[in-house]
Design an enzyme around this catalytic site. Sequence first.
Site, short mmCIF file in Angstrom:
data_model
loop_
_atom_site.label_atom_id
_atom_site.label_comp_id
_atom_site.label_asym_id
_atom_site.label_seq_id
_atom_site.Cartn_x
_atom_site.Cartn_y
_atom_site.Cartn_z
N HIS A 47 103.31 3.67 48.75
CA HIS A 47 104.02 4.85 49.19
C HIS A 47 104.35 5.59 47.79
O HIS A 47 104.23 4.93 46.59
CB HIS A 47 105.06 4.65 49.97
CG HIS A 47 104.91 4.35 51.36
ND1 HIS A 47 104.48 3.10 51.86
CD2 HIS A 47 104.91 5.09 52.69
CE1 HIS A 47 104.26 3.15 53.19
NE2 HIS A 47 104.42 4.35 53.62
N ALA B 28 113.03 22.64 66.35
CA ALA B 28 111.80 23.59 66.04
C ALA B 28 111.88 23.79 64.59
O ALA B 28 110.90 24.33 64.04
CB ALA B 28 111.75 24.82 67.01
N THR C 63 112.40 11.46 68.30
CA THR C 63 113.64 11.17 67.49
C THR C 63 113.68 9.63 67.68
O THR C 63 113.53 8.85 68.66
CB THR C 63 114.84 11.92 68.47
OG1 THR C 63 114.45 13.18 68.40
CG2 THR C 63 116.28 11.62 67.83
N LYS D 80 110.57 6.20 47.81
CA LYS D 80 110.76 5.66 49.27
C LYS D 80 111.94 4.69 48.98
O LYS D 80 111.98 3.65 47.93
CB LYS D 80 109.67 4.96 49.73
CG LYS D 80 109.72 4.43 51.02
CD LYS D 80 108.46 3.90 51.53
CE LYS D 80 108.52 3.32 52.91
NZ LYS D 80 109.28 4.03 53.91
N THR E 133 106.74 0.63 58.87
CA THR E 133 105.22 0.25 59.69
C THR E 133 104.55 -1.00 59.07
O THR E 133 104.20 -1.91 59.94
CB THR E 133 104.25 1.56 59.23
OG1 THR E 133 104.72 2.63 59.75
CG2 THR E 133 102.89 1.26 59.86
#
Lengths: 254, 254, 254, 254
Positions: free
Chosen positions: D139, D15, D83, D143, D150
């Site tokens: 991007h 969290a 995850t 990176k 993706t």
Amino acid sequence: MNTTEAPLRVAVLGARGKVGREICKAVEAVSDMTLVAEIDAGDPIERLVESGAQAVVDFTHPDVVMGNLQFCIENGIHAVVGTTGFDDERLARLGELLAASPETGVLIAANFSIGAILMMRFAAQAAPLFESVEIVELHHPTKADAPSGTAGRTAELIAAARREANSPAMPDATSQEIDGARGADVDGVRVHSVRVRGLVAHQEVILGGLGETLTIRHDSIDRAGFGPGVLAGLRAIEAHPGLTIGLEHFLDLP
Amino acid sequence: MNTTEAPLRVAVLGARGKVGREICKAVEAVSDMTLVAEIDAGDPIERLVESGAQAVVDFTHPDVVMGNLQFCIENGIHAVVGTTGFDDERLARLGELLAASPETGVLIAANFSIGAILMMRFAAQAAPLFESVEIVELHHPTKADAPSGTAGRTAELIAAARREANSPAMPDATSQEIDGARGADVDGVRVHSVRVRGLVAHQEVILGGLGETLTIRHDSIDRAGFGPGVLAGLRAIEAHPGLTIGLEHFLDLP
Amino acid sequence: MNTTEAPLRVAVLGARGKVGREICKAVEAVSDMTLVAEIDAGDPIERLVESGAQAVVDFTHPDVVMGNLQFCIENGIHAVVGTTGFDDERLARLGELLAASPETGVLIAANFSIGAILMMRFAAQAAPLFESVEIVELHHPTKADAPSGTAGRTAELIAAARREANSPAMPDATSQEIDGARGADVDGVRVHSVRVRGLVAHQEVILGGLGETLTIRHDSIDRAGFGPGVLAGLRAIEAHPGLTIGLEHFLDLP
Amino acid sequence: MNTTEAPLRVAVLGARGKVGREICKAVEAVSDMTLVAEIDAGDPIERLVESGAQAVVDFTHPDVVMGNLQFCIENGIHAVVGTTGFDDERLARLGELLAASPETGVLIAANFSIGAILMMRFAAQAAPLFESVEIVELHHPTKADAPSGTAGRTAELIAAARREANSPAMPDATSQEIDGARGADVDGVRVHSVRVRGLVAHQEVILGGLGETLTIRHDSIDRAGFGPGVLAGLRAIEAHPGLTIGLEHFLDLP
């Protein structure tokens, strides 16, 4: 395609029109079809039978298309039709004619652009999954109507999909607006029409949710873009007897 | 930049505001400046002098900015100002104050985004060389005004450039329009305002002539985008005494 | 344009080529010019003099263009030239010829697309003001070279502008790359070449800094796009005696 | 959503991580869920039971996620998991655990962005209907990998769809190439990776056929973009007991 079969014998009605000529070229360019007749105003339609055509493509005129189709159906010739002007009465009449010739197929499609069909389909599928959807369509400045017919149809499909999914109203805090800035309201969907020299026919559907947008854009720059869709229609028509409205039913989509 | 010189001593007024905090970070991130004071409402402005600030950045409020600038000018501190609300009267008053402190420079800019400034500049330069120009601006749906201030200003610059060049009216054959489809008319330039969740602040200027289009697009996704423009203003301010309106005068453009 | 003057008398050399035909149409479509001769391989060049041409447009072939230009210059006929193949030796020879006919103008341009010229110019101007610049060019899949000539030229202009401004190297943290993913390195500028059916000739220059990007895109879908640039060249040639390289020198840009 | 039911009691594991915090905000912002526990490293997982959580969201770490899920499944708490690090062995182990708790559902998803999921799905559906497909992903320049995960996944889905449909090889006449210009070849699909400051995470799939192109673009500018996908997962998890891989199975798509 099954390469062991004989090529499909295709005739084009309206063969000397702008679209018709592109269709003739497209049929001639592939090996699984043969162009057996090019027919236009003044030519006797009986040439269809003499040429042994198995299927016709009709890009003619609302005034003559019903006569053309009656002749085709009565002679068991399949038809892929891009001519406009079909109302409920005409569709009912085609249904009667086809009932008497149950192995013949007729496809009537408002749009043979595969890209435009997919743009509309994807936009409607995605619309309920995002908070906002707007349409920007961009055309040459000699176009008379705004928004375009495709944009209007896309907006209706989006609106229907959102109603079905009980999607809430889209967020819009606009309180100070110069008249027209927020575009036309088509069934609750905002549509913006850009007219700029050098453009042909383009449309963007912009969908957005928290932190992300999905944009589906179609660019059409040439009437030749109808070719692949008409060929897809011709390749599938034999397997779809009866009346079909919309090329999307012939495309292999889930 | 001259790396042998001592870093410029910079103070930020409005340092705890959303933009102010980004400016503080931007100043701290470069080696040719030192952040010597972060001042906000309630802090005594005398701290500017104590800190030895050579230049301030002011992102405060129209109610306090004139007092801030009077203090800065009287103390020979240069100012880079993003606060709004300057009318002719205020500008005249600044002129008087600067006349008495002829080595001090004040830059007032409505926009510190280098991308937005270039978009407007390029759009105005290109506008007379094309038949058509339209603007599509796209923002988050919590924005109150449509079109955006930047879009309105861009339209005015385009219109002025075309008037100066005696450009003819843009072609537009629209005869059937759903209300609003063709956007807002700002000084003869069509502006379309898209509001979609997931967008921040974006603008596209589409220019077109026979067979081609030129599109200039600016995407701004973060207040941090003001940083480089403010730094450019700080680096140039010492060499530009007096009053300057618009960051474009400090950018090295032909 | 001064509407009280007689129309400019224009001849086209290479009038039956693909570009030549478009140029003929473009000249015929405007009121301040008259098309007085359409000349192609096999036609006697003396017809230029007989026709009373004041200016020619040459879209022919490297093998014949020098002969064409010698004839024009010796007869005091201005020339707007899109034919390729000019090296230093040829340019020097043209200089000699023009020295003997000091009122005659010759414009040699690699690109008559106003959109492409502005894209390159704006990209070079903006390049030193952003951290990153990359080029994406998109063409039909029958193109032999990648990147395109225009993309290569744009990259060189960007690189030169950044060297002049002492711009630092662009940020790039790529440490794991599938071969080719990051494109071609042209003078330090990354260029990506997309080849997709349905495209014609398109290029995007993407410039970015903290929190913002500026994108300059050119779409060319038709050879007719050369028309306005050639007309601009014809309109300005009389006022620019001697040799000019590049249409940008005739456009009214700051 | 059924507004007569009590709100779903949701706990977040991880969290205090960057994504976890956004998920907490997203859950708190809707009326059909209650955030009952925010748990991070060091907190006792037993708090899940004490809080009465019906479902958890897990954005933690491969080292701890299996322990978390074992605890949840044994206590009949559904799990929506972002995850990473699930291999065949881990999935088999989850299958065993779920067999012993047949009413509990676990969703494992590599991507909770609804826009990214739809981009991949639509691209794969459309790919066999066009001659050409290429991917441009854009991007931020920090990176490390090129192409993005993706983009690689999208290329694989496109390649698989085209193999299944027996699509021919894409047209590409490139014969002169500066190394890398045509991008990376991922399973026969060209992928181009742009790295520019000011970008976040963007991808364009460009599909083209004769005379037209269809472009599907996803822009993600904020981690908050995961929120709606996680909420969609939470709303559907109760109705999907057992193990589900991929959020697309929960979206209402044909």
